[in-house]
Design a protein around this motif. Sequence first.
Motif, PDB file in Angstrom:
ATOM      1  N   GLU A  74      41.295  54.439  46.055  1.00 24.38           N
ATOM      2  CA  GLU A  74      40.055  53.665  45.961  1.00 24.38           C
ATOM      3  C   GLU A  74      39.016  54.390  45.105  1.00 24.38           C
ATOM      4  OE1 GLU A  74      39.953  51.191  50.172  1.00 24.38           O
ATOM      5  OE2 GLU A  74      39.260  53.267  50.135  1.00 24.38           O
ATOM      6  N   TYR A  75      38.947  55.688  45.259  1.00 22.74           N
ATOM      7  CA  TYR A  75      37.986  56.448  44.457  1.00 22.74           C
ATOM      8  C   TYR A  75      38.313  56.356  42.965  1.00 22.74           C
ATOM      9  CZ  TYR A  75      35.496  60.421  42.470  1.00 22.74           C
ATOM     10  OH  TYR A  75      34.702  61.229  41.678  1.00 22.74           O
ATOM     11  N   VAL A  76      39.589  56.467  42.644  1.00 20.55           N
ATOM     12  CA  VAL A  76      39.992  56.384  41.238  1.00 20.55           C
ATOM     13  C   VAL A  76      39.693  54.987  40.674  1.00 20.55           C
ATOM     14  CG1 VAL A  76      42.017  56.352  39.727  1.00 20.55           C
ATOM     15  CG2 VAL A  76      41.718  58.207  41.359  1.00 20.55           C
ATOM     16  N   GLN A  77      40.018  53.934  41.409  1.00 24.67           N
ATOM     17  CA  GLN A  77      39.786  52.576  40.920  1.00 24.67           C
ATOM     18  C   GLN A  77      38.296  52.267  40.794  1.00 24.67           C
ATOM     19  OE1 GLN A  77      42.056  50.229  43.736  1.00 24.67           O
ATOM     20  NE2 GLN A  77      43.875  50.248  42.422  1.00 24.67           N
ATOM     21  N   ASP A  78      37.493  52.734  41.752  1.00 33.42           N
ATOM     22  CA  ASP A  78      36.051  52.496  41.671  1.00 33.42           C
ATOM     23  C   ASP A  78      35.432  53.256  40.507  1.00 33.42           C
ATOM     24  OD1 ASP A  78      36.423  50.964  43.899  1.00 33.42           O
ATOM     25  OD2 ASP A  78      35.654  52.464  45.310  1.00 33.42           O
ATOM     26  N   SER A  79      35.905  54.468  40.258  1.00 29.05           N
ATOM     27  CA  SER A  79      35.399  55.239  39.114  1.00 29.05           C
ATOM     28  C   SER A  79      35.777  54.570  37.802  1.00 29.05           C
ATOM     29  CB  SER A  79      35.965  56.658  39.148  1.00 29.05           C
ATOM     30  OG  SER A  79      35.592  57.323  40.340  1.00 29.05           O
ATOM     31  N   GLY A 212      29.581  47.931  44.436  1.00 25.12           N
ATOM     32  CA  GLY A 212      29.861  49.043  43.539  1.00 25.12           C
ATOM     33  C   GLY A 212      31.327  49.421  43.431  1.00 25.12           C
ATOM     34  N   THR A 213      32.218  48.604  43.989  1.00 31.59           N
ATOM     35  CA  THR A 213      33.639  48.940  43.994  1.00 31.59           C
ATOM     36  C   THR A 213      34.393  47.991  43.073  1.00 31.59           C
ATOM     37  OG1 THR A 213      34.136  47.467  45.847  1.00 31.59           O
ATOM     38  CG2 THR A 213      33.432  49.711  46.383  1.00 31.59           C
ATOM     39  N   ILE A 214      35.698  48.235  42.956  1.00 28.50           N
ATOM     40  CA  ILE A 214      36.527  47.356  42.151  1.00 28.50           C
ATOM     41  C   ILE A 214      36.623  45.970  42.777  1.00 28.50           C
ATOM     42  CG2 ILE A 214      38.663  48.010  43.299  1.00 28.50           C
ATOM     43  CD1 ILE A 214      40.038  47.863  40.559  1.00 28.50           C
ATOM     44  N   ALA A 219      35.433  40.269  42.126  1.00 33.90           N
ATOM     45  CA  ALA A 219      34.808  39.071  42.681  1.00 33.90           C
ATOM     46  C   ALA A 219      33.793  38.479  41.706  1.00 33.90           C
ATOM     47  CB  ALA A 219      34.137  39.403  44.013  1.00 33.90           C
ATOM     48  N   LEU A 220      33.004  39.307  41.045  1.00 31.77           N
ATOM     49  CA  LEU A 220      32.028  38.796  40.081  1.00 31.77           C
ATOM     50  C   LEU A 220      32.719  38.144  38.883  1.00 31.77           C
ATOM     51  CD1 LEU A 220      29.218  41.516  39.907  1.00 31.77           C
ATOM     52  CD2 LEU A 220      28.956  39.128  40.576  1.00 31.77           C
ATOM     53  N   ARG A 221      33.742  38.795  38.376  1.00 31.44           N
ATOM     54  CA  ARG A 221      34.441  38.255  37.198  1.00 31.44           C
ATOM     55  C   ARG A 221      35.121  36.922  37.524  1.00 31.44           C
ATOM     56  NH1 ARG A 221      39.340  40.311  36.128  1.00 31.44           N
ATOM     57  NH2 ARG A 221      38.732  42.219  37.226  1.00 31.44           N
ATOM     58  N   ARG A 222      35.733  36.832  38.693  1.00 27.05           N
ATOM     59  CA  ARG A 222      36.396  35.582  39.074  1.00 27.05           C
ATOM     60  C   ARG A 222      35.380  34.496  39.427  1.00 27.05           C
ATOM     61  NH1 ARG A 222      41.984  37.247  40.865  1.00 27.05           N
ATOM     62  NH2 ARG A 222      42.060  39.444  40.336  1.00 27.05           N
TER      63      ARG A 222
END
Length: 524
Positions: A74-79, A212-214, A219-222
């Motif tokens: 999760e940390y890697v994807q959020d970064s 602030g996460t993936i 969700a915003l893009r979709r």
Amino acid sequence: MTDLLAHRPIRPFLRTLALALMILPLGGLPAFAAQPAPPPAPAAAPPEPGAAKAPAPAPSGDQLAPYLMIRSLEYVQDSMVRGDHAAAGMQPFLLMKIDKRLRSAKPSEFADPRNTDAAFIYAMSGGNPATLEYLLSRDVDGHFDIRIGDALRKYFNGRGVLGVETIADLVPLYKDSRIGPYFSLVAGNVMAAKDAKRALSFYDLARLDSPGTIIEESALRRSLKLSIEAKDIPKAMSYANRYARRFLYSPYAVQFADLFVNLVVDHIDELKMDDVEATLAVMDKDHRRDLYLRIARKATIDGRQQLARLAAEKAAALGDASSDLKAILYGGAASLTTQDATQAAKTIDSLASTPLSPSDRALLEAARAVAREITTLPTAATPPEAVAPPMVQPTAPVTASPAPPQSIQATEQQNPIGPVAGQGQSQGPGQAPPQPAVPASSGPPPTAVMPPAQPAAQAPPPIAPGQLPLAAPPAQAVAQPPSASSTGLPAADAKTYEAMQSFVTSGQQKLQEIDKLLKMPGGQ
């Protein structure tokens, strides 16, 4: 030591020895000869009663608990979605490690709910769905929620619509759990094909639970895509503004750029240009220029010339106006329909030898073709050839000069399959019409051949007022058409020809009989 090595009088072997001394670890020279064995270590004393135990060694990376490894993922994807593109290289490595760890985990480890949640999150974060299926098939103790497992199994197999209501009912139950935001995102994806409004509510729930996460980025893009498809333009612009502020440097921002350009160009009449510029204003200069160029290109292709010129001017102002080839191309193409068409055509022609991408090169060639059509002066049309009057067939040979050739239409009426006027031998006065040519074997044979037209009958002499004709004028003999054998047609077409000739002859005879009755004295 550096000065010593650089000193010229030192011999090469001494320099090599000095380098070896520098890179040796603390502990001296390696043992080139046999050395006495070290004395055995003393036996450890037994621990005293009541003494604290030494801490256990930390587990290696492959033995970490699954939920701890999921935190690293999760940390890697959020970064990554926040702009750290170097973290993208760690994602496949972590997914592989977690997959291996989950498959080797003992069943008792999933008694911890954090590990069962980790298995679900792994599958919903780009992991291998087969691994989750492997764990569910071996869950004899009931640690996994079979409802979540069945819903995800249908979703991964492309049959999520079949369980859409089940997924929607499970979202409130897991709202406050670790898998809640992930499951809300899955519910939005499944519901999007059935109910756009409910899908947007699931997306809103997912992004609000994980800011602030993936998950919020997805969700915003979709949500932006779904609101554009639903024609909810104000809400779509709101989602676009949020995405531009929070995830502009995400590796998935390319999809956002395409959606934003389609939103602006396709719905510019429903938008305020101030709202568009407000969204673009939060971006850095390079991203803003790139989006202005994308808008200018699509607007040029879609025929929105005013928007194309405005976007091209904005892009040129953000870069070097004299060397920005794309801005010059899009602006010039958009100006072809204005009063400056001549200058725009010159501008476009000046880009003929410049390096452009294949898509821009195709647009340039199309714009040049349009410019040539616009700037070329019209030429006078060539007057059509005068059509000669139809030639009247004389009733007797005469010695007058030849009549002008027949028109195409008159010739076709006499013989539809005969040569067109001007393409065969001219028909002189008093000559019989040319016989129809034998059709070539390669082409389809004609279905019917009309006989040549007969000369018009001579009009009867005028009758004085009040005087009736004593007798009907003699009937004109019906000309006999050529026989089928003389036409040279195949046997199959000869029958059709004879039937057609019989029908025409019978019709002519009936018309003459009617004419006789009408011309009889007293109209009897």
